[in-house]
Design a protein around this motif. Structure first.
Motif, PDB file in Angstrom:
ATOM      1  N   GLU A   1       0.859  -1.183   0.000  1.00  0.00           N
ATOM      2  CA  GLU A   1       0.000   0.000   0.000  1.00  0.00           C
ATOM      3  C   GLU A   1       0.897   1.235   0.000  1.00  0.00           C
ATOM      4  N   ILE A   2       0.522   2.226  -0.808  1.00  0.00           N
ATOM      5  CA  ILE A   2       1.375   3.388  -1.038  1.00  0.00           C
ATOM      6  C   ILE A   2       0.638   4.667  -0.668  1.00  0.00           C
ATOM      7  N   HIS A   3       1.358   5.564  -0.019  1.00  0.00           N
ATOM      8  CA  HIS A   3       0.869   6.927   0.171  1.00  0.00           C
ATOM      9  C   HIS A   3       1.810   7.839  -0.610  1.00  0.00           C
ATOM     10  N   ALA A   4       1.301   8.444  -1.681  1.00  0.00           N
ATOM     11  CA  ALA A   4       2.106   9.251  -2.591  1.00  0.00           C
ATOM     12  C   ALA A   4       1.934  10.728  -2.258  1.00  0.00           C
ATOM     13  N   VAL A   5       3.047  11.412  -2.021  1.00  0.00           N
ATOM     14  CA  VAL A   5       3.017  12.830  -1.640  1.00  0.00           C
ATOM     15  C   VAL A   5       3.804  13.627  -2.672  1.00  0.00           C
TER      16      VAL A   5
ATOM     17  N   TRP B   1      -3.854   4.728 -11.530  1.00  0.00           N
ATOM     18  CA  TRP B   1      -4.089   3.657 -10.565  1.00  0.00           C
ATOM     19  C   TRP B   1      -5.510   3.117 -10.669  1.00  0.00           C
ATOM     20  N   ARG B   2      -6.489   4.002 -10.810  1.00  0.00           N
ATOM     21  CA  ARG B   2      -7.881   3.575 -10.871  1.00  0.00           C
ATOM     22  C   ARG B   2      -8.193   2.767 -12.121  1.00  0.00           C
ATOM     23  N   ARG B   3      -7.485   3.024 -13.202  1.00  0.00           N
ATOM     24  CA  ARG B   3      -7.735   2.287 -14.437  1.00  0.00           C
ATOM     25  C   ARG B   3      -7.002   0.941 -14.487  1.00  0.00           C
ATOM     26  N   ALA B   4      -5.976   0.785 -13.655  1.00  0.00           N
ATOM     27  CA  ALA B   4      -5.195  -0.458 -13.664  1.00  0.00           C
ATOM     28  C   ALA B   4      -5.908  -1.542 -12.861  1.00  0.00           C
ATOM     29  N   GLN B   5      -5.444  -2.762 -13.035  1.00  0.00           N
ATOM     30  CA  GLN B   5      -6.042  -3.902 -12.353  1.00  0.00           C
ATOM     31  C   GLN B   5      -5.033  -4.536 -11.396  1.00  0.00           C
ATOM     32  N   GLY B   6      -5.539  -5.035 -10.270  1.00  0.00           N
ATOM     33  CA  GLY B   6      -4.732  -5.845  -9.374  1.00  0.00           C
ATOM     34  C   GLY B   6      -3.739  -5.099  -8.516  1.00  0.00           C
TER      35      GLY B   6
ATOM     36  N   ARG C   1      -3.900  -0.491  -2.600  1.00  0.00           N
ATOM     37  CA  ARG C   1      -4.420   0.862  -2.431  1.00  0.00           C
ATOM     38  C   ARG C   1      -3.305   1.912  -2.509  1.00  0.00           C
ATOM     39  N   ILE C   2      -3.585   2.993  -3.266  1.00  0.00           N
ATOM     40  CA  ILE C   2      -2.710   4.168  -3.308  1.00  0.00           C
ATOM     41  C   ILE C   2      -3.525   5.377  -2.861  1.00  0.00           C
ATOM     42  N   THR C   3      -3.041   6.065  -1.853  1.00  0.00           N
ATOM     43  CA  THR C   3      -3.626   7.345  -1.458  1.00  0.00           C
ATOM     44  C   THR C   3      -2.662   8.445  -1.863  1.00  0.00           C
ATOM     45  N   THR C   4      -3.202   9.641  -2.109  1.00  0.00           N
ATOM     46  CA  THR C   4      -2.364  10.746  -2.556  1.00  0.00           C
ATOM     47  C   THR C   4      -2.576  11.960  -1.656  1.00  0.00           C
ATOM     48  N   GLU C   5      -1.536  12.789  -1.582  1.00  0.00           N
ATOM     49  CA  GLU C   5      -1.593  14.002  -0.765  1.00  0.00           C
ATOM     50  C   GLU C   5      -0.778  15.102  -1.447  1.00  0.00           C
ATOM     51  N   VAL C   6      -1.457  16.221  -1.742  1.00  0.00           N
ATOM     52  CA  VAL C   6      -0.768  17.381  -2.304  1.00  0.00           C
ATOM     53  C   VAL C   6      -0.143  18.156  -1.151  1.00  0.00           C
TER      54      VAL C   6
END
Length: 398
Positions: free
Chosen positions: A276-280, A294-299, A302-307
Motif C-alpha cells: 500500500e502506497i501513500h504518494a506525496v 491507478w484507478r484504471r489499472a487492475q490488481g 491501495r494508493i492514497t495521494t496528498e498534495v
C-alpha cells in the motif's frame, strides 16, 4: 600545459587552474587562440566522438572519453560528495543508458530567411547547431526535427527563439512550446490544425493545452498514466528501469510505503503491486494523473495521494511512523527538511534517489548521524556523455 583532473562539470583543469573543455587528465595540450585545445599528447582514454555534431554542438561534454573512463568519472563524483561527509559506502555496478535512448529532449528553434533551424546550442553560446544525426536522442525524436522546424516557423517570433520540449509517448509525440510570441486566437487555431496534420498526441503552449488528439501515455509498472504537459519523466526507459528495480529491491516486502516527491507515479505504481502506497507531491496535476492511472489499472493495492509542499511542510515523524519504509526522490535542491523528520521517525528502510550527489551527500549524512547505515549506492547514468549523475541508495536504520 598539462591537464591534471576534470571538474565535476567535465572540463579539464590544468596545473595553473585553467579550465579547458574536452580534455582528459594526463594530456599535454596547447591552447589555440579561440580557447580550444590542441592535443599534443592524448590520453589512452581518448576516443573518437561517435557523433559528427560533437565539435560544434554543446549538447554533450564527454564524447571524447571512453565509456569506462566516463563511468569511473561519474562514480567518482558521488564518492567525493560522500567523502566530504566522511562517508565511504560500497558501490554497486553502474548503469549507463545506451546511445539514442533519450526519450525526451528540449530543442531550441529559430526562424531563418529560408525557414527555420532546430537543434542545440553550441557550448557557452547562443549559436544554434542543427543535429540531424544526434546520437543522444531516440530515432523517433531525430525523425521529428523537420516537423519541429515547421512548428518553429509557426510559433517563433521573428527575432526570438522557441523552446520545444518533445517527449515520446505510447500514443505519439507530446510537444510543448515555450515562446515569447503572444498566443492569439488565430495562432491557437493554426496550432490545433498543425497537431492534427502531423499526428501529434498532444500539443501545448506552455502549460496551456492546445490540442490532444490521443492522450500521451507513459507506462509505470502495470498502469498507464497521462502526465501533465512538461511533467517530470526519467530521461530514458532503461534508466527508469534501473532505478525502479533498485527501489523495488530496497523496499522488499514492506507492506506500507510512503513515496515522497512521488511525481506521476514512477515508483508508486510499480510498488503498489505488493504494498500500500501513500504518494506525496507538491503538484496536484501530477497526483491526479497518478490517481487516474491507478484507478484504471487492475490488481494493484491501495494508493492514497496528498498534495503537499515537502520543502515548507514536510511529513512529521508521527505521520511517517505509520509506514514501514519510504522512497524519496527530490529535485536537485535535495530534501533537507524532509530528511530531518525522517531521521526522527521510526521508519527502518529508505530508498533514496537523487539527481544531485552534493545534496544527496548532505541529506544522507543527516540520516547516518541519526543511526542509519548506507548499505550500498548505485550510480545510474541516464544522461550519457554529460557530467550529470544520478544515483539510488539503500539506507537502513541500525
Amino acid at each position: 600545459m598539462r591537464i591534471e583532473a576534470l571538474t565535476h562539470l567535465g572540463a579539464g583543469r590544468a596545473s595553473d587552474g585553467t579550465l579547458v573543455p574536452r580534455t582528459l587528465p594526463g594530456e599535454e595540450i596547447a591552447l589555440r587562440p579561440d580557447g580550444s585545445a590542441q592535443i599534443l599528447t592524448p590520453s589512452d582514454q581518448r576516443v573518437a566522438p561517435p557523433c559528427r555534431h560533437y565539435r560544434g554542438c554543446g549538447g554533450c561534454a564527454l564524447q571524447h572519453a571512453s565509456d569506462p573512463f566516463v563511468a569511473g568519472f561519474k562514480q567518482g563524483i558521488v564518492e567525493r560528495a560522500l567523502s566530504a561527509h566522511g562517508l565511504t559506502p560500497p558501490f554497486r555496478g553502474l548503469h549507463t543508458s545506451p546511445p539514442r535512448s533519450r526519450r525526451r529532449a528540449k530543442f531550441a528553434g529559430r526562424r531563418t530567411k529560408k525557414g527555420a533551424l532546430v537543434g542545440f546550442h553550441a557550448r557557452g553560446s547562443d549559436t544554434l547547431v542543427a543535429v540531424p544525426d544526434c546520437q543522444l536522442v531516440t530515432p523517433r525524436l531525430t525523425a521529428a526535427l523537420p516537423m519541429l522546424e515547421a512548428l518553429t516557423v509557426l510559433a517563433a517570433s521573428r527575432r526570438g527563439e522557441v523552446a520545444l520540449t518533445v517527449t515520446e509517448s505510447d500514443a505519439g509525440l507530446d510537444v510543448r512550446v515555450d515562446s515569447e510570441q503572444p498566443l492569439t486566437d488565430q495562432l491557437r487555431l493554426d496550432l490545433a490544425v498543425f497537431a492534427q496534420t502531423h499526428g501529434l498526441a498532444r500539443l501545448s503552449w506552455g502549460e496551456d493545452p492546445i490540442a490532444m488528439i490521443h492522450p500521451p501515455g507513459q507506462v509505470f509498472g502495470p498502469a498507464r498514466v497521462v502526465p501533465p504537459a512538461g511533467a517530470f519523466l526519467q530521461a530514458t526507459a532503461e534508466g527508469e528501469a534501473a532505478l525502479r528495480d533498485a527501489v523495488t529491491e530496497i523496499l522488499g516486502d514492506a507492506a506500507r510505503v510512503v513515496d515522497l516527491f512521488a511525481g506521476c507515479g514512477t515508483f508508486s505504481l510499480p510498488l503498489s503491486q505488493r504494498a500500500e502506497i501513500h504518494a506525496v507531491e507538491g503538484e496536484a496535476a501530477m497526483l491526479d494523473a497518478l490517481d487516474q492511472g491507478w484507478r484504471r489499472a487492475q490488481g494493484l493495492k491501495r494508493i492514497t495521494t496528498e498534495v503537499r509542499d515537502l520543502f515548507r511542510r514536510p511529513l512529521e515523524p508521527d505521520e511517517l511512523n505509520r509506514f514501514d519504509a519510504a522512497v524519496i526522490d527530490p529535485p536537485r535542491a535535495g530534501a533537507e527538511a524532509q530528511v530531518a523528520t525522517l531521521a526522527r521517525s521510526s521508519i527502518q528502510t529508505i530508498a533514496m534517489v537523487s539527481c544531485n550527489p552534493v545534496t544527496f551527500g548532505r541529506d544522507v549524512a543527516v540520516l547516518v548521524n541519526a543511526g542509519f547505515t548506507i548499505d550500498w549506492v548505485k550510480v545510474v547514468d541516464q544522461f550519457r556523455w554529460s557530467p550529470h549523475t544520478e544515483l539510488v541508495a539503500r539506507v537502513t536504520r541500525g
